[in-house]
Enzyme design. Structure first.
Site, PDB file in Angstrom:
ATOM      1  N   HIS A  15      20.142  14.549  -3.030  1.00  0.00           N
ATOM      2  CA  HIS A  15      20.368  14.811  -4.335  1.00  0.00           C
ATOM      3  C   HIS A  15      19.244  13.717  -4.917  1.00  0.00           C
ATOM      4  CE1 HIS A  15      24.555  15.773  -2.624  1.00  0.00           C
ATOM      5  NE2 HIS A  15      23.769  15.261  -1.485  1.00  0.00           N
TER       6      HIS A  15
ATOM      7  N   GLU B 120      -3.987   4.848   5.345  1.00  0.00           N
ATOM      8  CA  GLU B 120      -4.129   4.026   5.669  1.00  0.00           C
ATOM      9  C   GLU B 120      -5.825   4.809   6.547  1.00  0.00           C
ATOM     10  OE1 GLU B 120      -3.959  -0.699   5.554  1.00  0.00           O
ATOM     11  OE2 GLU B 120      -4.519  -0.129   7.589  1.00  0.00           O
TER      12      GLU B 120
ATOM     13  N   LYS C 289      -8.799  -7.402  -1.420  1.00  0.00           N
ATOM     14  CA  LYS C 289      -8.891  -8.965  -0.656  1.00  0.00           C
ATOM     15  C   LYS C 289     -10.339  -9.925  -1.014  1.00  0.00           C
ATOM     16  CE  LYS C 289      -7.415  -7.992   4.126  1.00  0.00           C
ATOM     17  NZ  LYS C 289      -8.262  -7.258   5.248  1.00  0.00           N
TER      18      LYS C 289
HETATM   19  O1  PA5 Z   1      -4.139  -1.065  10.302  1.00  0.00           O
HETATM   20  C1  PA5 Z   1      -3.841  -1.881  10.072  1.00  0.00           C
HETATM   21  O2  PA5 Z   1      -5.263  -2.220  10.846  1.00  0.00           O
HETATM   22  C2  PA5 Z   1      -3.685  -2.872   8.709  1.00  0.00           C
HETATM   23  O3  PA5 Z   1      -2.416  -2.521   7.729  1.00  0.00           O
HETATM   24  C3  PA5 Z   1      -3.430  -4.371   9.528  1.00  0.00           C
HETATM   25  O4  PA5 Z   1      -2.488  -4.270  10.496  1.00  0.00           O
HETATM   26  C4  PA5 Z   1      -2.576  -5.281   8.418  1.00  0.00           C
HETATM   27  O5  PA5 Z   1      -4.130  -5.501   7.579  1.00  0.00           O
HETATM   28  C5  PA5 Z   1      -2.419  -6.616   8.644  1.00  0.00           C
HETATM   29  O6  PA5 Z   1      -3.471  -7.574   9.534  1.00  0.00           O
HETATM   30  P1  PA5 Z   1      -3.588  -8.562  10.286  1.00  0.00           P
HETATM   31  O7  PA5 Z   1      -2.792  -7.428  12.208  1.00  0.00           O
HETATM   32  O8  PA5 Z   1      -4.929  -9.500  10.512  1.00  0.00           O
HETATM   33  O9  PA5 Z   1      -3.343  -9.455   9.950  1.00  0.00           O
END
Ligand code: PA5
Length: 463
Positions: free
Chosen positions: A322, A296, A436
């Site tokens: 394996h 990410e 989203k």
């Molecule tokens: O790293 C990030 O920003 C994302 O993976 C968030 O942690 C994830 O989308 C969850 O978001 P939130 O903590 O706002 O619910």
């Protein structure tokens, strides 16, 4: 890491099997190839230090004061007020992966069968799994930790609404504030408003701290505290590295050196796939946490339209010898393997001497499973190197809170540094937004009709 510090156990980095002298010129990297990017690396490191000093590097800045750990200590009383039978974490992505990594690395491998509170991390909304959990939970003796930095995430908010209603039905509306802890932004998001309105105890996620960089905040520490992890040691491990790492000479800094290698392998050697191969069950979920952190943070489109990012893959030793090793050794040479090994096992199991008629197994007798695991790890590294497959090892001296705290910080720092090296912002994730919005549209959220229309437009192509 920090081989100069003898009294404190520390991570060790072994880069030898990345070298062109070992794996050959075509697939290895030599010092002059690393040197080509030295000035970019210096600029990126300068940006790291500058951001930290301007308090814009939240994952580092939180370790420079004790406000986070103090806040977590403050919630301890609420957590320990009852002998909970179960602790249930509701959260997704960065709001769940760190806590899982800590739990898997530091608690008994069969914790939920042996100890209480049992710990359940619900980081998905599969109705079969969630429904099954709801069927078996005793709300009277369950503590629920709801974690969402934004306080708006559809998956976590749906889980929250369901659980809140179940608690209300089972033990009454007044019990909600005694059975739920909320961890979210200090002021933004619907979760913060609900916590305020219902008097639900809460912790804060510092505004500049993104989910995947938040394991060393209340996001990771509160769940860890609930299951009995020594969070002070975890915290101290991270602080120890944060306080000392910028004193190392540039190329002695393992964060810089490892990043440069990975960058050069990606850029120059056509190796965009980086496999994090944990040689301990307890580190497999650390690799999972790392996979999200890297994917990410680094998978981005640059302003000039080019794409960057390495593809992180996780593997488990010895099991995946394996399953994946054949591919890694003889398939496309497009990977770098990063072994995550543990030097001293917290417990080991002796293999007995074979009995009569079992002489083919004599070589195993008297050794331990830990020895076999280490032998297989090293043999795999050598076999990969022999086939011209670059690999390196990060050694954990042992799996303990102090070491894990160090590792979290080191890999966060490495990811941020690599982001700057690639010239992208490692702290945003614009690529996850469209789906989203489309989901909101499909679920009938007001204001998102155009996204529902976009989805319908795509649906035309379905046969
Ligand atoms: O790293 C990030 O920003 C994302 O993976 C968030 O942690 C994830 O989308 C969850 O978001 P939130 O903590 O706002 O619910």
């Amino acid at each position: 890491m920090m081989q100069n510090s003898k009294s404190i156990p520390s991570l060790e980095f072994d880069w030898s099997f990345l070298d062109s002298q070992v794996v050959g010129k075509e697939h290895g990297v030599d010092q002059s190839e690393l040197g080509k990017y030295l000035s970019e690396a210096e600029q990126a490191w300068h940006k790291i230090i500058e951001s930290r000093d301007k308090c814009q590097l939240a994952f580092w800045n939180i370790l420079q004061s004790d406000s986070v750990i103090k806040e977590v200590r403050g919630i301890k009383e609420i957590i320990l007020r009852k002998n909970w039978e179960s602790v249930l974490l509701l959260g997704i992505g960065g709001s769940a992966l760190g806590a899982t990594a800590i739990f898997k690395a530091l608690r008994h491998p069969f914790h939920n069968l042996v100890y209480t509170p049992r710990f359940f991390v619900m980081d998905n909304i599969d109705p079969v799994t969630f429904g099954a959990l709801l069927d078996m939970i005793n709300w009277e003796s369950t503590l629920v930790i709801v974690i969402s930095k934004s306080g708006t995430t559809a998956e976590t908010m749906s889980q929250f609404l369901i659980v809140k209603e179940r608690i209300k039905k089972a033990i009454g509306i007044n019990a909600i504030k005694d059975h739920i802890i909320v961890i979210t932004d200090p002021s933004k998001g619907i979760l913060r408003s609900i916590a305020g309105a219902m008097d639900i105890p809460s912790c804060t996620v510092p505004p500049l701290l993104g989910g995947r960089f938040s394991v060393l905040s209340s996001v990771g520490l509160v769940p860890a505290l609930c299951v009995g992890v020594d969070i002070e040691a975890l915290w101290q491990g991270a602080v120890m590295v944060a306080d000392t790492i910028d004193r190392l000479d540039f190329m002695d800094n393992p964060v810089i050196k490892t990043s440069l290698y990975q960058f050069v392998f990606d850029r120059e050697k056509k190796k965009p796939i980086h496999v994090y191969w944990a040689y301990a069950d307890g580190l497999y979920y650390f690799a999972d946490w790392l996979r999200q952190l890297i994917a990410e943070s680094l998978g981005k489109i640059k302003p000039d339209g080019s794409f960057v990012g390495i593809t992180p893959v996780k593997a488990l030793g010895v099991t995946d010898q394996h399953s994946q090793l054949q591919l890694y050794r003889e398939g496309p040479n497009d990977k770098v393997i990063i072994f995550l090994g543990v030097k001293h096992w917290n417990c080991d199991v002796k293999i007995p001497q074979p009995e009569e008629g079992e002489s083919a197994l004599e070589y195993l007798g008297g050794h331990t499973l830990g020895e076999l695991c280490h032998a297989e790890q090293y043999a795999t590294a050598c076999a990969l190197a022999e086939a011209g497959r670059p690999n390196m090892t990060v050694w954990f001296p042992a799996l303990d809170p102090f070491t894990l705290g160090q590792a979290f910080f080191i890999f966060e720092l490495q990811t941020a540094f690599m982001g700057f090296l690639y010239g992208i912002n490692p702290f945003d994730q614009p690529g996850v937004e469209l789906s989203k919005m489309m989901t909101y549209g499909l679920m009938g959220r007001k204001g998102f009709e155009e996204y529902a229309a976009m989805v319908r437009n795509f649906a035309r192509w379905k046969r």
